[in-house]
Design a protein around this motif. Structure first.
Motif, PDB file in Angstrom:
ATOM      1  N   TYR A  36      40.909  43.577  32.992  1.00 51.26           N
ATOM      2  CA  TYR A  36      40.916  45.012  32.765  1.00 51.26           C
ATOM      3  C   TYR A  36      41.028  45.708  34.122  1.00 51.26           C
ATOM      4  CZ  TYR A  36      39.772  45.134  27.788  1.00 51.26           C
ATOM      5  OH  TYR A  36      39.817  45.038  26.421  1.00 51.26           O
ATOM      6  N   GLN A  38      40.755  49.651  36.203  1.00 53.10           N
ATOM      7  CA  GLN A  38      40.335  51.055  36.174  1.00 53.10           C
ATOM      8  C   GLN A  38      40.893  51.745  37.407  1.00 53.10           C
ATOM      9  OE1 GLN A  38      36.065  51.781  35.976  1.00 53.10           O
ATOM     10  NE2 GLN A  38      36.424  53.622  34.787  1.00 53.10           N
ATOM     11  N   LEU A  44      38.874  52.703  31.809  1.00 52.88           N
ATOM     12  CA  LEU A  44      39.111  51.260  31.867  1.00 52.88           C
ATOM     13  C   LEU A  44      40.143  50.875  30.809  1.00 52.88           C
ATOM     14  CD1 LEU A  44      37.869  48.780  33.342  1.00 52.88           C
ATOM     15  CD2 LEU A  44      36.295  48.586  31.416  1.00 52.88           C
ATOM     16  N   GLN A  45      41.117  50.061  31.211  1.00 59.21           N
ATOM     17  CA  GLN A  45      42.162  49.685  30.255  1.00 59.21           C
ATOM     18  C   GLN A  45      42.550  48.225  30.432  1.00 59.21           C
ATOM     19  OE1 GLN A  45      46.209  51.376  31.496  1.00 59.21           O
ATOM     20  NE2 GLN A  45      44.826  52.617  32.750  1.00 59.21           N
ATOM     21  N   LEU A  46      43.053  47.650  29.355  1.00 64.59           N
ATOM     22  CA  LEU A  46      43.475  46.254  29.380  1.00 64.59           C
ATOM     23  C   LEU A  46      44.712  46.098  30.248  1.00 64.59           C
ATOM     24  CD1 LEU A  46      43.221  43.355  28.207  1.00 64.59           C
ATOM     25  CD2 LEU A  46      44.742  44.111  26.364  1.00 64.59           C
ATOM     26  N   ARG A  49      45.990  39.618  28.953  1.00 67.32           N
ATOM     27  CA  ARG A  49      45.126  38.613  28.323  1.00 67.32           C
ATOM     28  C   ARG A  49      45.816  37.258  28.431  1.00 67.32           C
ATOM     29  NH1 ARG A  49      44.132  40.128  22.411  1.00 67.32           N
ATOM     30  NH2 ARG A  49      44.154  42.253  23.160  1.00 67.32           N
TER      31      ARG A  49
ATOM     32  N   THR B 104      42.288  44.344  20.707  1.00 68.33           N
ATOM     33  CA  THR B 104      42.148  44.999  22.001  1.00 68.33           C
ATOM     34  C   THR B 104      41.028  46.026  21.936  1.00 68.33           C
ATOM     35  OG1 THR B 104      44.483  44.704  22.511  1.00 68.33           O
ATOM     36  CG2 THR B 104      43.310  46.418  23.734  1.00 68.33           C
ATOM     37  N   TYR B 106      39.362  49.382  23.412  1.00 70.22           N
ATOM     38  CA  TYR B 106      39.754  50.612  24.100  1.00 70.22           C
ATOM     39  C   TYR B 106      38.506  51.355  24.531  1.00 70.22           C
ATOM     40  CZ  TYR B 106      44.287  49.652  21.990  1.00 70.22           C
ATOM     41  OH  TYR B 106      45.467  49.059  21.620  1.00 70.22           O
TER      42      TYR B 106
END
Lengths: 107, 116
Positions: A36, A38, A44-46, A49, B104, B106
């Motif tokens: 993740y 930021q 905060l974002q993915l 994966r 996912t 968020y």
């Protein structure tokens, strides 16, 4: 206990240099791992994966079960990559995060 | 509704007072999470909701912390008798289903709590 370790609090590089943000984990079983990000003043974002095996914004990460690592790599860092990066793994129904690494990319 | 919404964005409170932090998840998301982000500590898991139930509240640091979720939507995190060590950013997150199912997660922008 499940744990994610990010040994570097701060990583500073110059634009165009390669970047590797380290992540090690301890988990009994087959973990699902994530990175993740930021950016300043953003949520905060993915980023990516491991099961997707994709490259996002030039970043890749390979799961190494032998070394229990999931390091994040980019061959040529850009100034806009400056951000806080968190490694995470799925533990039952939640994510467990590392303490994060701040990446600073200087011009 | 774009993303996860949290309020207040900033809260300064006196030690000993109670505070409530609110989270509106993305519509349709059944899973909701609370995390605490403090300097040098990374993101600490607090509690996980599936619908209105909390099958995992293992991360709540003390009995001064509680959370509820109503209507499968809005959640409130309550901290009673706040202490200075409670100062942190409280992040809410949601996902369509649980993290273990590959959904996912968020995140909201967080509620910055300062206890003085």
């Amino acid at each position: 206990a499940q744990r994610v370790t990010q040994p570097e609090k701060l990583l500073s590089v110059f634009k165009g240099a390669p970047v590797e943000l380290k992540c090690n984990y301890s988990y009994s079983g087959s973990p699902e791992l994530f990175w993740y990000v930021q950016y300043s003043r953003q949520r905060l974002q993915l980023l990516l994966r491991h099961i997707s095996r994709e490259s996002i914004k030039g970043f890749t990460a390979d799961l190494n079960k032998g070394e229990t690592s999931f390091h994040l790599k980019k061959p040529f860092a850009q100034e806009e990559d400056s951000a806080m990066y968190y490694c995470a793994l799925t533990d039952t129904d939640k994510l467990i995060f590392g303490t994060g690494t701040r990446l600073q990319v200087f011009p | 509704g774009a993303g996860v919404s949290q309020s207040p964005s900033n809260k300064v409170t006196e030690k000993g007072k109670d505070v409530e932090l609110r989270c509106d998840p993305i519509s349709g998301h059944t899973a909701l999470y609370w995390y605490r982000q403090s300097l040098g500590q990374g993101l600490e898991f607090l509690i996980y909701f599936q619908g209105n139930s909390a099958p995992d509240k293992s991360g709540l640091p003390s009995d001064r912390f509680s959370a509820e979720r109503t209507g499968g939507s809005v959640s409130t995190l309550t901290i009673q008798r706040t202490q200075q060590e409670d100062s942190a950013v409280y992040l809410c997150a949601s996902s369509l289903g649980s993290a273990s199912s590959g959904n996912t997660i968020y995140f909201g922008e967080g509620s910055w709590l300062t206890v003085v």
